[in-house]
Design a protein around this motif. Structure first.
Motif, PDB file in Angstrom:
ATOM      1  N   MET A 181     -27.365-105.744  96.173  1.00 57.82           N
ATOM      2  CA  MET A 181     -27.344-106.075  94.143  1.00 57.82           C
ATOM      3  C   MET A 181     -26.692-104.481  93.693  1.00 57.82           C
ATOM      4  SD  MET A 181     -27.610-107.764  92.207  1.00 57.82           S
ATOM      5  CE  MET A 181     -28.739-109.378  91.953  1.00 57.82           C
ATOM      6  N   THR A 182     -26.604-102.955  94.413  1.00 55.64           N
ATOM      7  CA  THR A 182     -26.312-101.973  94.048  1.00 55.64           C
ATOM      8  C   THR A 182     -24.551-102.525  94.263  1.00 55.64           C
ATOM      9  OG1 THR A 182     -26.873-100.917  95.330  1.00 55.64           O
ATOM     10  CG2 THR A 182     -27.800-100.669  93.502  1.00 55.64           C
ATOM     11  N   ALA A 183     -24.462-102.301  95.354  1.00 51.99           N
ATOM     12  CA  ALA A 183     -22.771-102.665  96.295  1.00 51.99           C
ATOM     13  C   ALA A 183     -22.093-103.441  95.817  1.00 51.99           C
ATOM     14  CB  ALA A 183     -23.528-102.954  97.636  1.00 51.99           C
ATOM     15  N   ILE A 184     -23.162-105.139  95.274  1.00 55.22           N
ATOM     16  CA  ILE A 184     -22.077-105.753  95.216  1.00 55.22           C
ATOM     17  C   ILE A 184     -21.374-105.292  92.990  1.00 55.22           C
ATOM     18  CG2 ILE A 184     -22.415-108.626  93.426  1.00 55.22           C
ATOM     19  CD1 ILE A 184     -24.525-108.866  96.225  1.00 55.22           C
ATOM     20  N   VAL A 185     -22.439-104.682  92.413  1.00 53.06           N
ATOM     21  CA  VAL A 185     -22.170-104.387  91.229  1.00 53.06           C
ATOM     22  C   VAL A 185     -21.312-102.885  90.898  1.00 53.06           C
ATOM     23  CG1 VAL A 185     -22.837-102.536  89.206  1.00 53.06           C
ATOM     24  CG2 VAL A 185     -24.535-104.673  90.030  1.00 53.06           C
ATOM     25  N   THR A 186     -21.135-102.192  92.010  1.00 57.22           N
ATOM     26  CA  THR A 186     -20.591-101.591  92.232  1.00 57.22           C
ATOM     27  C   THR A 186     -18.835-102.164  92.519  1.00 57.22           C
ATOM     28  OG1 THR A 186     -21.562 -99.718  93.268  1.00 57.22           O
ATOM     29  CG2 THR A 186     -19.837 -98.896  93.577  1.00 57.22           C
ATOM     30  N   ALA A 187     -18.415-103.311  92.993  1.00 59.64           N
ATOM     31  CA  ALA A 187     -17.899-103.988  94.107  1.00 59.64           C
ATOM     32  C   ALA A 187     -16.856-104.484  92.606  1.00 59.64           C
ATOM     33  CB  ALA A 187     -17.554-104.877  95.514  1.00 59.64           C
ATOM     34  N   LEU A 188     -17.877-105.656  92.397  1.00 58.61           N
ATOM     35  CA  LEU A 188     -17.544-105.639  90.737  1.00 58.61           C
ATOM     36  C   LEU A 188     -16.696-104.769  89.557  1.00 58.61           C
ATOM     37  CD1 LEU A 188     -20.347-108.658  90.376  1.00 58.61           C
ATOM     38  CD2 LEU A 188     -17.570-108.847  90.941  1.00 58.61           C
ATOM     39  N   GLY A 189     -17.347-103.866  89.458  1.00 62.80           N
ATOM     40  CA  GLY A 189     -17.127-103.047  89.040  1.00 62.80           C
ATOM     41  C   GLY A 189     -15.735-102.181  88.645  1.00 62.80           C
ATOM     42  N   CYS A 190     -15.268-102.103  90.419  1.00 57.91           N
ATOM     43  CA  CYS A 190     -14.002-101.698  91.182  1.00 57.91           C
ATOM     44  C   CYS A 190     -13.325-102.855  90.703  1.00 57.91           C
ATOM     45  CB  CYS A 190     -14.193-101.028  92.229  1.00 57.91           C
ATOM     46  SG  CYS A 190     -15.017-100.054  92.551  1.00 57.91           S
ATOM     47  N   LEU A 191     -13.342-103.681  91.005  1.00 57.29           N
ATOM     48  CA  LEU A 191     -12.755-105.242  90.592  1.00 57.29           C
ATOM     49  C   LEU A 191     -12.154-105.097  89.235  1.00 57.29           C
ATOM     50  CD1 LEU A 191     -11.059-107.526  91.341  1.00 57.29           C
ATOM     51  CD2 LEU A 191     -13.038-109.078  90.953  1.00 57.29           C
ATOM     52  N   LEU A 192     -13.455-105.057  88.378  1.00 57.60           N
ATOM     53  CA  LEU A 192     -12.778-104.882  86.191  1.00 57.60           C
ATOM     54  C   LEU A 192     -12.244-103.861  86.353  1.00 57.60           C
ATOM     55  CD1 LEU A 192     -13.597-107.175  84.306  1.00 57.60           C
ATOM     56  CD2 LEU A 192     -15.404-105.985  83.856  1.00 57.60           C
ATOM     57  N   ALA A 193     -12.082-102.989  86.617  1.00 57.66           N
ATOM     58  CA  ALA A 193     -11.460-101.471  86.618  1.00 57.66           C
ATOM     59  C   ALA A 193     -10.569-101.960  86.971  1.00 57.66           C
ATOM     60  CB  ALA A 193     -12.543-100.244  87.573  1.00 57.66           C
ATOM     61  N   LEU A 194     -10.257-102.004  87.623  1.00 50.66           N
ATOM     62  CA  LEU A 194      -8.857-102.014  88.215  1.00 50.66           C
ATOM     63  C   LEU A 194      -8.409-103.464  87.856  1.00 50.66           C
ATOM     64  CD1 LEU A 194      -7.353-101.737  91.110  1.00 50.66           C
ATOM     65  CD2 LEU A 194      -7.563-104.005  91.990  1.00 50.66           C
ATOM     66  N   ILE A 195      -8.341-103.922  86.894  1.00 50.50           N
ATOM     67  CA  ILE A 195      -7.603-105.200  86.179  1.00 50.50           C
ATOM     68  C   ILE A 195      -7.797-104.794  84.943  1.00 50.50           C
ATOM     69  CG2 ILE A 195      -7.895-107.523  84.715  1.00 50.50           C
ATOM     70  CD1 ILE A 195      -9.748-108.952  87.378  1.00 50.50           C
ATOM     71  N   VAL A 196      -8.567-104.228  84.495  1.00 51.23           N
ATOM     72  CA  VAL A 196      -8.310-103.384  83.465  1.00 51.23           C
ATOM     73  C   VAL A 196      -7.200-102.361  83.183  1.00 51.23           C
ATOM     74  CG1 VAL A 196      -9.872-101.533  81.105  1.00 51.23           C
ATOM     75  CG2 VAL A 196     -11.068-103.462  82.011  1.00 51.23           C
ATOM     76  N   GLY A 197      -7.675-101.598  83.978  1.00 50.16           N
ATOM     77  CA  GLY A 197      -6.461-100.614  83.690  1.00 50.16           C
ATOM     78  C   GLY A 197      -5.158-101.502  84.580  1.00 50.16           C
ATOM     79  N   VAL A 198      -4.625-102.544  85.656  1.00 47.07           N
ATOM     80  CA  VAL A 198      -3.626-102.898  85.230  1.00 47.07           C
ATOM     81  C   VAL A 198      -3.127-103.603  83.515  1.00 47.07           C
ATOM     82  CG1 VAL A 198      -2.489-104.971  86.448  1.00 47.07           C
ATOM     83  CG2 VAL A 198      -3.749-102.882  87.975  1.00 47.07           C
ATOM     84  N   ASP A 199      -4.015-104.402  83.737  1.00 45.07           N
ATOM     85  CA  ASP A 199      -3.796-104.814  82.251  1.00 45.07           C
ATOM     86  C   ASP A 199      -3.503-103.785  80.838  1.00 45.07           C
ATOM     87  OD1 ASP A 199      -3.325-107.107  81.337  1.00 45.07           O
ATOM     88  OD2 ASP A 199      -5.322-106.511  79.774  1.00 45.07           O
ATOM     89  N   THR A 200      -4.477-102.442  81.416  1.00 47.14           N
ATOM     90  CA  THR A 200      -3.634-101.517  79.752  1.00 47.14           C
ATOM     91  C   THR A 200      -2.545-100.886  80.100  1.00 47.14           C
ATOM     92  OG1 THR A 200      -4.934-100.527  78.712  1.00 47.14           O
ATOM     93  CG2 THR A 200      -4.946 -99.593  80.853  1.00 47.14           C
ATOM     94  N   VAL A 201      -1.911-101.431  81.223  1.00 49.41           N
ATOM     95  CA  VAL A 201       0.208-100.787  80.986  1.00 49.41           C
ATOM     96  C   VAL A 201       0.468-102.537  81.026  1.00 49.41           C
ATOM     97  CG1 VAL A 201       1.461 -99.000  82.000  1.00 49.41           C
ATOM     98  CG2 VAL A 201      -0.990 -98.174  81.548  1.00 49.41           C
ATOM     99  N   ALA A 202       0.853-102.704  82.675  1.00 51.76           N
ATOM    100  CA  ALA A 202       1.887-103.651  83.137  1.00 51.76           C
ATOM    101  C   ALA A 202       1.593-104.596  82.471  1.00 51.76           C
ATOM    102  CB  ALA A 202       1.334-103.666  84.482  1.00 51.76           C
ATOM    103  N   GLY A 203       0.012-105.359  81.497  1.00 48.68           N
ATOM    104  CA  GLY A 203      -0.306-106.327  80.840  1.00 48.68           C
ATOM    105  C   GLY A 203       0.499-105.603  79.461  1.00 48.68           C
ATOM    106  N   GLU A 204       0.363-104.738  79.456  1.00 43.55           N
ATOM    107  CA  GLU A 204       0.883-104.491  77.718  1.00 43.55           C
ATOM    108  C   GLU A 204       2.581-104.429  77.554  1.00 43.55           C
ATOM    109  OE1 GLU A 204      -0.728-101.884  74.803  1.00 43.55           O
ATOM    110  OE2 GLU A 204      -2.390-101.488  75.514  1.00 43.55           O
ATOM    111  N   ARG A 205       3.040-103.873  78.519  1.00 36.28           N
ATOM    112  CA  ARG A 205       4.766-103.516  78.842  1.00 36.28           C
ATOM    113  C   ARG A 205       4.971-105.367  78.968  1.00 36.28           C
ATOM    114  NH1 ARG A 205       5.400-102.003  84.189  1.00 36.28           N
ATOM    115  NH2 ARG A 205       5.515 -99.431  83.551  1.00 36.28           N
ATOM    116  N   GLU A 206       4.677-106.720  79.429  1.00 31.47           N
ATOM    117  CA  GLU A 206       4.431-107.608  79.971  1.00 31.47           C
ATOM    118  C   GLU A 206       4.046-108.447  78.040  1.00 31.47           C
ATOM    119  OE1 GLU A 206       3.161-109.455  83.140  1.00 31.47           O
ATOM    120  OE2 GLU A 206       4.062-108.364  84.567  1.00 31.47           O
TER     121      GLU A 206
END
Lengths: 175, 250
Positions: B57-82
């Protein structure tokens, strides 16, 4: 003729299993603290004494523990990665008459009938030394309780869904 | 009011109050729920040792956290640009470093939300066994730098790529590669290449520390090598994010 017979007998004696037998003996016993009826999640400990009964020291000694499941239809060696953090002991040399005592802790992961054995090899010895088997049975223990999981697994997505509906209504109300 | 706080509040609002952000959180909880229900529904999985379940469960939580952080990170710059809102933000008197700090805070808050959401799941599957508290603690201590690292990587990629899609695809490939220890069995990881990869991979560092603490009952303090690997990658990605964000011209 007699000489030939003597030479043949001497050769056979040299090549016989007794002559090739390992100078090591290994005793294997479950620790007295082990639970009498262990179940999944319990810890067991096995104790070994590896003794050098030979007349010379043995070099490059390595001993390891093996575990096999013997349930009918499930016969298999067990990967000890999660069962035990203590998989092997080594010694650069073991003097004649010397011994090494080792504890082998083990955490029980899966239910079933098992046999544990400790083996030892040396750098130049021709024979593998093995302990007698020690058998044990692990009782099944369901570890995930559905009574706890179901409310969480169903409730949290529903709560977030309710938050989404509320948010959408609030936004529609503003417009 | 402090611009870092204002930007962080906006980013958090988009996650917690915006439908799109709530959908991401919903997706995360559905994955955690599906895994939990699988543990109850599958005869084989329901017999897994409690510590093994908490580790998974902790491995899955970390993987999901990484996925969401990546999406939020990309969206916060590239998404805002678009969406056309990045340039007006960059034209404000707030320094680039301040804007970046606000966006980094948004990533950190996204992880904090996922972590809090994961706690009931960890309790539900792991409260009857050993090391659940240790599991929660090591996930907070070691999952945080690994997840933030992917958030910072997302900001870097979002700053450099021409489109959000390109940035997201690059980030996802990196994440899948990094998270491969979760997918590969222990035997494959024992090969020379697997061991080399494990030695430098921050995701491996996290899951290996989870394994040691939750399953083998080792102390958290003894995981200093894994902490060092995760922190080295975190600071490298933070530097890369600062460098890339400072280079944005449009």
């Amino acid at each position: 003729m007699k000489l030939t017979a003597f030479l043949v007998a001497a050769g056979l004696a040299i090549l016989s299993p007794a002559a090739l037998a390992s100078p090591l003996s290994i005793s294997l016993n479950p620790a007295s603290t082990n639970p009498s009826s262990p179940q999944m999640g319990d810890n067991l400990k096995f104790q070994t004494v590896i003794q050098n009964n030979g007349t010379e020291a043995v070099d490059g000694l390595i001993a390891w523990i093996s575990l096999v499941q013997v349930d009918k239809g499930k016969e298999q060696p067990v990967d000890l990665e999660d069962w035990s953090a203590h998989k092997a002991v080594t010694a650069s040399s073991l003097a004649s008459g010397g011994s090494i005592k080792t504890d082998w802790p083990m955490r029980l992961i899966q239910s079933g009938n098992y046999r544990v054995i400790v083996s030892a090899a040396t750098r130049s010895g021709q024979e593998l030394a093995t302990s007698p088997f020690s058998d044990f049975t692990v009782r099944q223990k369901p570890v995930v309780e559905s009574g706890r999981v179901l409310p969480i697994a169903l409730g949290i997505p529903v709560l977030i869904g309710a938050g989404m509906v509320l948010q959408r209504r609030r936004r529609a109300h503003k417009q | 009011m402090n611009p870092i706080y204002l930007i962080a509040r906006k980013e958090t609002g988009e996650l917690l109050l915006d439908i799109r952000g709530l959908l991401w959180l919903m997706a995360v909880t559905i994955v955690l729920s599906a895994f939990s229900l699988l543990l109850v529904g599958s005869t084989e999985l329901s017999l897994l040792d409690n510590a093994q379940v908490v580790y998974d469960m902790t491995a899955i939580v970390t993987a999901l956290g990484c996925l969401l952080a990546l999406i939020v990170g990309v969206d916060t710059v590239a998404g805002e640009r678009e969406r056309g809102s990045l340039v007006p933000l960059l034209l404000t008197p707030a320094p680039r470093g301040t804007i970046l700090m606000g966006k980094l805070s948004g990533v950190a808050i996204a992880w904090a939300v996922i972590y809090v959401l994961s706690l009931p799941y960890l309790w539900a599957v792991g409260s009857t066994g050993q090391n659940m508290g240790q599991g929660m603690l090591i996930t907070a201590l070691l999952g945080t730098p690994v997840v933030l690292m992917f958030g910072f990587l997302g900001i870097s990629l979002g700053s450099r790529a021409d489109s959000a899609r390109t940035a997201l695809l690059t980030g996802l490939v990196t994440l899948v590669l990094s998270a491969s220890p979760v997918l590969l069995g222990p035997s494959l990881r024992q090969s020379a290449i697997g061991r080399m990869f494990d030695a430098v991979n921050p995701f491996s560092a996290a899951v290996n520390a989870y394994d040691a603490v939750i399953i083998d009952s080792q102390s958290i303090i003894s995981q200093s090598t894994h902490f060092a690997i995760a922190l080295a990658w975190l600071f490298a990605c933070l530097w890369f994010a600062r460098f890339s964000f400072g280079k944005i011209t449009r």
